[in-house]
Scaffold this active site. Sequence first.
Site, PDB file in Angstrom:
ATOM      1  N   LYS A 116       0.814  -1.221   0.000  1.00 30.48           N
ATOM      2  CA  LYS A 116       0.000   0.000   0.000  1.00 30.48           C
ATOM      3  C   LYS A 116       0.849   1.274   0.000  1.00 30.48           C
ATOM      4  O   LYS A 116       0.445   2.281  -0.578  1.00 30.48           O
ATOM      5  CB  LYS A 116      -0.931   0.005   1.217  1.00 30.48           C
ATOM      6  N   GLU A 200      -2.435   6.783   8.141  1.00 26.74           N
ATOM      7  CA  GLU A 200      -3.325   7.602   7.313  1.00 26.74           C
ATOM      8  C   GLU A 200      -4.242   8.423   8.188  1.00 26.74           C
ATOM      9  O   GLU A 200      -4.620   7.999   9.278  1.00 26.74           O
ATOM     10  CB  GLU A 200      -4.214   6.696   6.430  1.00 26.74           C
ATOM     11  N   HIS A 235     -14.240  -3.656   8.216  1.00 26.48           N
ATOM     12  CA  HIS A 235     -13.541  -3.268   6.985  1.00 26.48           C
ATOM     13  C   HIS A 235     -13.750  -4.263   5.852  1.00 26.48           C
ATOM     14  O   HIS A 235     -13.011  -4.258   4.869  1.00 26.48           O
ATOM     15  CB  HIS A 235     -12.033  -3.092   7.236  1.00 26.48           C
ATOM     16  N   ARG A 297      -6.862  -7.631  -9.670  1.00 28.04           N
ATOM     17  CA  ARG A 297      -7.560  -8.895  -9.927  1.00 28.04           C
ATOM     18  C   ARG A 297      -9.030  -8.596 -10.169  1.00 28.04           C
ATOM     19  O   ARG A 297      -9.456  -7.453 -10.056  1.00 28.04           O
ATOM     20  CB  ARG A 297      -7.429  -9.790  -8.702  1.00 28.04           C
TER      21      ARG A 297
HETATM   22  P1  ADP Z   1      -7.802  -3.884   2.459  1.00 26.50           P
HETATM   23  O1  ADP Z   1      -6.549  -4.164   1.723  1.00 26.50           O
HETATM   24  O2  ADP Z   1      -7.930  -4.687   3.685  1.00 26.50           O
HETATM   25  O3  ADP Z   1      -8.983  -3.939   1.557  1.00 26.50           O
HETATM   26  P2  ADP Z   1      -8.105  -0.985   2.430  1.00 26.50           P
HETATM   27  O4  ADP Z   1      -6.960  -0.055   2.477  1.00 26.50           O
HETATM   28  O5  ADP Z   1      -8.749  -1.178   1.122  1.00 26.50           O
HETATM   29  O6  ADP Z   1      -7.622  -2.385   2.989  1.00 26.50           O
HETATM   30  O7  ADP Z   1      -9.176  -0.538   3.497  1.00 26.50           O
HETATM   31  C1  ADP Z   1     -10.278  -1.351   3.829  1.00 26.50           C
HETATM   32  C2  ADP Z   1     -11.392  -0.505   4.399  1.00 26.50           C
HETATM   33  O8  ADP Z   1     -10.961   0.244   5.550  1.00 26.50           O
HETATM   34  C3  ADP Z   1     -11.905   0.561   3.460  1.00 26.50           C
HETATM   35  O9  ADP Z   1     -12.875   0.049   2.578  1.00 26.50           O
HETATM   36  C4  ADP Z   1     -12.489   1.583   4.421  1.00 26.50           C
HETATM   37  O10 ADP Z   1     -13.750   1.180   4.880  1.00 26.50           O
HETATM   38  C5  ADP Z   1     -11.544   1.538   5.592  1.00 26.50           C
HETATM   39  N1  ADP Z   1     -10.504   2.574   5.452  1.00 26.50           N
HETATM   40  C6  ADP Z   1      -9.307   2.429   4.843  1.00 26.50           C
HETATM   41  N2  ADP Z   1      -8.603   3.558   4.895  1.00 26.50           N
HETATM   42  C7  ADP Z   1      -9.344   4.463   5.559  1.00 26.50           C
HETATM   43  C8  ADP Z   1      -9.142   5.836   5.976  1.00 26.50           C
HETATM   44  N3  ADP Z   1      -8.014   6.474   5.719  1.00 26.50           N
HETATM   45  N4  ADP Z   1     -10.144   6.444   6.645  1.00 26.50           N
HETATM   46  C9  ADP Z   1     -11.276   5.792   6.947  1.00 26.50           C
HETATM   47  N5  ADP Z   1     -11.514   4.511   6.604  1.00 26.50           N
HETATM   48  C10 ADP Z   1     -10.563   3.838   5.920  1.00 26.50           C
HETATM   49  P1  ADP Z   2     -12.865  -7.575  -2.700  1.00 26.66           P
HETATM   50  O1  ADP Z   2     -12.055  -6.337  -2.486  1.00 26.66           O
HETATM   51  O2  ADP Z   2     -12.845  -8.160  -4.055  1.00 26.66           O
HETATM   52  O3  ADP Z   2     -14.215  -7.492  -2.102  1.00 26.66           O
HETATM   53  P2  ADP Z   2     -11.845  -8.803  -0.414  1.00 26.66           P
HETATM   54  O4  ADP Z   2     -10.894  -7.759   0.040  1.00 26.66           O
HETATM   55  O5  ADP Z   2     -13.090  -9.007   0.365  1.00 26.66           O
HETATM   56  O6  ADP Z   2     -12.146  -8.651  -1.928  1.00 26.66           O
HETATM   57  O7  ADP Z   2     -11.077 -10.162  -0.532  1.00 26.66           O
HETATM   58  C1  ADP Z   2     -11.452 -11.158  -1.455  1.00 26.66           C
HETATM   59  C2  ADP Z   2     -11.120 -12.485  -0.896  1.00 26.66           C
HETATM   60  O8  ADP Z   2      -9.735 -12.640  -0.787  1.00 26.66           O
HETATM   61  C3  ADP Z   2     -11.694 -12.700   0.462  1.00 26.66           C
HETATM   62  O9  ADP Z   2     -12.041 -14.051   0.581  1.00 26.66           O
HETATM   63  C4  ADP Z   2     -10.561 -12.317   1.371  1.00 26.66           C
HETATM   64  O10 ADP Z   2     -10.668 -12.999   2.593  1.00 26.66           O
HETATM   65  C5  ADP Z   2      -9.373 -12.759   0.556  1.00 26.66           C
HETATM   66  N1  ADP Z   2      -8.200 -11.909   0.713  1.00 26.66           N
HETATM   67  C6  ADP Z   2      -8.019 -10.675   0.249  1.00 26.66           C
HETATM   68  N2  ADP Z   2      -6.806 -10.216   0.514  1.00 26.66           N
HETATM   69  C7  ADP Z   2      -6.188 -11.192   1.199  1.00 26.66           C
HETATM   70  C8  ADP Z   2      -4.888 -11.350   1.760  1.00 26.66           C
HETATM   71  N3  ADP Z   2      -3.952 -10.429   1.669  1.00 26.66           N
HETATM   72  N4  ADP Z   2      -4.611 -12.493   2.392  1.00 26.66           N
HETATM   73  C9  ADP Z   2      -5.515 -13.457   2.480  1.00 26.66           C
HETATM   74  N5  ADP Z   2      -6.744 -13.382   1.958  1.00 26.66           N
HETATM   75  C10 ADP Z   2      -7.076 -12.267   1.323  1.00 26.66           C
HETATM   76 MG    MG Z   3      -9.329  -2.781  -0.038  1.00 31.95          MG
END
Ligand code: ADP
Ligand code: ADP
Ligand code: MG
Length: 645
Positions: A116, A200, A235, A297
């Site tokens: 990230k 952040e 999240h 993906r």
């Molecule tokens: P992941 O890789 O687990 O998907 P993300 O960076 O996409 O992580 O963040 C997952 C969720 O966390 C976001 O969809 C949002 O709901 C929350 N989130 C992430 N960053 C922020 C932020 N800076 N402020 C508020 N909520 C956040």
């Molecule tokens: P999307 O953003 O497509 O909704 P998710 O963040 O919910 O996807 O993740 C999609 C699938 O992959 C879920 O089953 C989640 O548990 C898995 N997943 C996503 N990122 C990771 C990771 N870094 N390690 C393990 N599982 C992950």
């Molecule tokens: Mg995300």
Amino acid sequence: MIQSLLIANRGEIACRIIRTARSLGIRTVAVYSDADAKALHVRQADEAVHIGPSPARESYLVGAKIIAAAKATGAEAIHPGYGFLSENAEFAQAVIDAGLIWVGPKPASITAMGLKDAAKALMAAAGVPVTPGYMGENQEPAFLAQRAAEIGYPVLIKAVAGGGGKGMRRVEAAADFADALASCQREALASFGNAHVLIEKYIQRPRHIEVQVFGDTHGNVVHLFERDCSLQRRHQKVIEEAPAPGMDEATREALCGAAVKAAKAVDYVGAGTIEFIADASEGLRADRIWFMEMNTRLQVEHPVTEEITGVDLVEWQLRVASGEPLPKQQDELSINGWAMEARLYAEDPAKGFLPVTGRLERFAIPSAVRPTRWLHEGGTAPMETAPQVRLRVETGVAEGDTISPWYDPMVAKLICHAETRVEAIVGLSKMAWSTRIWPVKTNAAFLGTLVVMPDFARGMIDTGFIDRHLDEVTADVEMPEWLCDLVAQRLASRDPAPATFGFRLNALSQTTVRFSDRAIAWTGRTDGRVSYDQEAYPIVTDEGDALLVTMQGATWRLAPERVSGGLGGAASDGAILAPMPGKVIAVEVAAGDIVAKGQKLLVLEAMKMEHALTAPFDGTVAELTVAVGAQVQVEALLVRVEKAE
Ligand code: ADP
Ligand code: ADP
Ligand code: MG
């Protein structure tokens, strides 16, 4: 076009990919672990290869086994689905090195977006607005605390290698920073093998808005508009929709433009998603939407984009991987209607969303809802039209399959497309509430309730929505009394009454139906036959030995132990129960008496009427519990007649 494809995944996404591949005439190869030997994706594929034990680490996450399976079956290409190895650049490279086609972006693009912090730095350099914060090398706790103070609380600590909502800590005040940092780093190291974090600004009233992008090997990149995934729990997305409520054309153009710019910056090929976080405290504004991360993906929620654009994203993936140009240019893409998706999980919302496992004895999700007829406003003639509502189910299981504890407990995705958002909401709630899954508990009731929340319908959403309404949306659905009555009525009207229930309907009867865990008394005038409107109540179905009742996403199975009552009627065991509360005004037999079928045993006065209770068959009075003058409750045992040999 490629001729054969191995799908390096399981569950609904494997089935989804197989469906499109088949429609394109591509031979499909599934892989499976021990737990998935009989899984739907294995049954659907043309061929299937066993790749190891149930734990994903020993099967679905072992790249070498998957590549070997492709080689052994002569598959030309590998589609990774989502999760598992889908964002693993090393695996993508190994696939290419093995002479196979990787259905996904270049390994270098995956790497560029994999962490990230690096992704944000890259995007900032490309001129894409990124969430304000610190994303540097220095990981000294004191230094990070200083950065957090400068950014201003609340802040979010994020594992740079995180995903799936894991490795994140929201910190409200400086005093809590050190502990949160240590715990986040521990989780990051344990889950992702990388303790690195970034800090952040925690965005106020955050909305998660993402853009679907697509690139080909000819240098074209398009976007397929946005999705809103603000309804989240821990999240993790729960409800996703497209387009985003409250999005105006100018903001959309800025957002989607930034997404295309982001994709071009990493030379993107295939399907990808650029995730943004928006500060929606004053509605959606282009200058308050920031890049969060890129998922390199196909996304879980891709169907909502397919529904509004009419594009099959898996087909595009396979065409692009085969070297074809994108089937459509940007100006050929447009938004049609509204689509909403809900993630159906095997879990118990009332018990803190505890995952549930077990065999799906019943598994039915409606594929159509009866259209709601809307009375158009204005005009004198009542103009009724049925809105076009399309339901779509994506699942990796069928009735009789088992939800194992090994993988993600998502059992299906419920998708509804309609002309307007409100119609999509109505369709999706009906779909969730009519979902019949038993005995495995699901979040169907929760999903249906969630989307009809007034603020959700008004589009007043942010990522804290579910938490704020948790008590309202996670309450267990109780079977209401009127539905109990309906079930009892249904049993009473069985014609012919099954022998096991041993009762007859009379001109005036009260029937008491007793189930293992509840007694239902139903009173009604029956003229030998109760008319039961199966059309009006499709929620109750008769399975012979039981009734299955579905309402508001909950399903109960009611197996009657005994149905009794009815004048002159009795349970098959000869137990004569009081059909209603009343007073015994005559007892005509004594214990030990021999009685003939139809012989009057006693008379009960109830509801200002006298009711004679008679012997159900020839036999002996084995038990007599009451005397004249006794007040009896409904269902009290009065007499038991033992059948003559
Ligand atoms: P992941 O890789 O687990 O998907 P993300 O960076 O996409 O992580 O963040 C997952 C969720 O966390 C976001 O969809 C949002 O709901 C929350 N989130 C992430 N960053 C922020 C932020 N800076 N402020 C508020 N909520 C956040
Ligand atoms: P999307 O953003 O497509 O909704 P998710 O963040 O919910 O996807 O993740 C999609 C699938 O992959 C879920 O089953 C989640 O548990 C898995 N997943 C996503 N990122 C990771 C990771 N870094 N390690 C393990 N599982 C992950
Ligand atoms: Mg995300």
